[in-house]
Enzyme design. Structure first.
Site, PDB file in Angstrom:
ATOM      1  N   GLU A 166      -1.088  -5.436   8.586  1.00 44.89           N
ATOM      2  CA  GLU A 166      -0.273  -4.827   9.636  1.00 44.89           C
ATOM      3  C   GLU A 166      -0.858  -5.057  11.024  1.00 44.89           C
ATOM      4  OE1 GLU A 166       0.482  -0.667   8.838  1.00 44.89           O
ATOM      5  OE2 GLU A 166       1.184  -1.091   6.803  1.00 44.89           O
ATOM      6  N   LYS A 201      -0.887  -9.532   2.917  1.00 44.38           N
ATOM      7  CA  LYS A 201      -0.144  -9.027   4.080  1.00 44.38           C
ATOM      8  C   LYS A 201      -1.065  -8.070   4.833  1.00 44.38           C
ATOM      9  CE  LYS A 201       3.080  -5.630   3.878  1.00 44.38           C
ATOM     10  NZ  LYS A 201       2.488  -4.653   4.829  1.00 44.38           N
ATOM     11  N   ASP A 223       0.850  -1.199   0.000  1.00 47.74           N
ATOM     12  CA  ASP A 223       0.000   0.000   0.000  1.00 47.74           C
ATOM     13  C   ASP A 223       0.885   1.249   0.000  1.00 47.74           C
ATOM     14  OD1 ASP A 223       0.871  -0.023   2.608  1.00 47.74           O
ATOM     15  OD2 ASP A 223      -1.110   0.047   3.532  1.00 47.74           O
ATOM     16  N   SER A 224       2.212   1.048  -0.002  1.00 48.17           N
ATOM     17  CA  SER A 224       3.138   2.160  -0.273  1.00 48.17           C
ATOM     18  C   SER A 224       2.824   2.780  -1.635  1.00 48.17           C
ATOM     19  CB  SER A 224       4.589   1.662  -0.232  1.00 48.17           C
ATOM     20  OG  SER A 224       4.749   0.489  -1.003  1.00 48.17           O
ATOM     21  N   ASP A 236      -1.301  -6.348  -0.452  1.00 49.23           N
ATOM     22  CA  ASP A 236      -1.261  -5.670   0.852  1.00 49.23           C
ATOM     23  C   ASP A 236      -2.661  -5.160   1.186  1.00 49.23           C
ATOM     24  OD1 ASP A 236       0.009  -4.754   3.087  1.00 49.23           O
ATOM     25  OD2 ASP A 236       1.020  -3.067   2.112  1.00 49.23           O
ATOM     26  N   GLU A 240       9.508  -4.189  10.446  1.00 44.77           N
ATOM     27  CA  GLU A 240       9.871  -2.862   9.907  1.00 44.77           C
ATOM     28  C   GLU A 240      10.299  -1.918  11.029  1.00 44.77           C
ATOM     29  OE1 GLU A 240       7.172  -1.060   7.110  1.00 44.77           O
ATOM     30  OE2 GLU A 240       8.265   0.842   7.150  1.00 44.77           O
TER      31      GLU A 240
HETATM   32  O1  KIV Z   1       3.486  -1.076   1.658  1.00 42.17           O
HETATM   33  C1  KIV Z   1       4.637  -1.513   1.590  1.00 42.17           C
HETATM   34  O2  KIV Z   1       5.337  -1.316   0.596  1.00 42.17           O
HETATM   35  C2  KIV Z   1       5.139  -2.286   2.717  1.00 42.17           C
HETATM   36  C3  KIV Z   1       6.560  -2.740   2.690  1.00 42.17           C
HETATM   37  C4  KIV Z   1       7.509  -1.642   2.680  1.00 42.17           C
HETATM   38  C5  KIV Z   1       6.872  -3.769   3.718  1.00 42.17           C
HETATM   39  O3  KIV Z   1       4.420  -2.549   3.625  1.00 42.17           O
END
Ligand code: KIV
Length: 263
Positions: free
Chosen positions: A117, A115, A46-47, A85, A180
């Site tokens: 968090e 993934k 989600d970056s 994510d 992280e």
């Molecule tokens: O959103 C993302 O890119 C991430 C990674 C940097 C682990 O969560």
């Protein structure tokens, strides 16, 4: 042809002491490069909210946007494992909603896992998804979706809490965990204790694998880069040179020359 990376490949790599490589990608061309280069995990992070959409945080990313980008990445991959994510608020409301949203990554977008968090707090979600047949990578330490709660993007140093979170997400069924923004000695301790692979970002060399945001490490993110980012290439510099040359040649009437025209 090498066979596709799966959750069991990653567990075996940890057992054999082989380091795992992971990077983010958000579209077909970059995902193809990563897949062909042999990167084991591609996270459609989600970056994307920050490095692709130009937003201040990852919070505004929607499920539909995450699905759209994950589909493009999945289409490019025959080797890498693709992980979607889960966006902020796509798994916090209720277990049913979390299962429905996580399921979309596998059903609609071709991902092999998701993934999410959080540590102890999200364990019921990790268990519910795992029971539904959806492999989950956990993410503890500096969790960008909690930026407001953490008071900024800050290194997390509470060893007791981090160790508990790591143990809890493993017990809940996660197949791997991203660490992280954690001091290296704590990340090493977690890595030694867990059976599942740890993937570090700003967590030192002892993790079982490493992940970086692609746009940071290839030099196409012109914003602030955290201390842990190593820039492996300067794609923005190469692109700038090409763009300046194009402008010069078009303005000077040099392009298109005879080689680039139809007769
Ligand atoms: O959103 C993302 O890119 C991430 C990674 C940097 C682990 O969560």
């Amino acid at each position: 042809m090498q066979s596709r990376v799966t959750t069991s490949t990653l567990i075996k790599m940890k057992q054999k002491g082989q380091k795992i490589t992971a990077l983010t990608a958000y579209d077909y061309p970059f995902a193809s490069m990563l897949d062909q280069a042999g990167i084991e995990i591609i996270l459609v992070g989600d970056s994307l909210g920050m490095v692709v959409q130009g937003k201040e945080t990852t919070l505004p990313v929607t499920m539909d946007e995450a699905i759209y980008h994950t589909s493009m990445v999945s289409r490019a991959c025959t080797f890498s494992m693709v992980i979607g994510d889960m966006p902020f608020m796509s798994y916090q409301g209720s277990l049913d909603r979390a299962i429905e949203n996580a399921g979309r990554f596998l059903k609609e977008a071709g991902a092999a896992a998701v993934k999410l968090e959080g540590g102890a707090d999200v364990c019921p979600v990790i268990t519910a998804l795992s029971k539904a047949g959806i492999p989950v990578q956990a993410h503890i330490g500096l969790t960008p979706q909690s930026v407001h709660q953490m008071g900024g993007f800050k290194v997390q140093r509470d060893e007791e809490r981090l160790l508990k979170d790591a143990r809890d997400v493993q017990s809940a069924g996660a197949f791997s965990v991203v660490l992280e923004g954690i001091p290296s000695p704590i990340a090493a301790k977690i890595t030694n204790e867990l059976q599942i692979p740890t993937i570090g970002i700003g967590a030192g060399v002892e993790c079982d694998g490493q992940i970086l945001v692609l746009h940071d490490m290839i030099g196409i993110n012109n914003r602030f880069l955290p201390k842990f980012v190593k820039k492996y290439a300067d794609l923005a510099g190469v692109a700038k040179q090409g763009l300046e040359q194009y402008i010069k040649e078009v303005k000077g009437g040099e392009f298109p020359s005879k080689d680039y025209e139809y007769k």
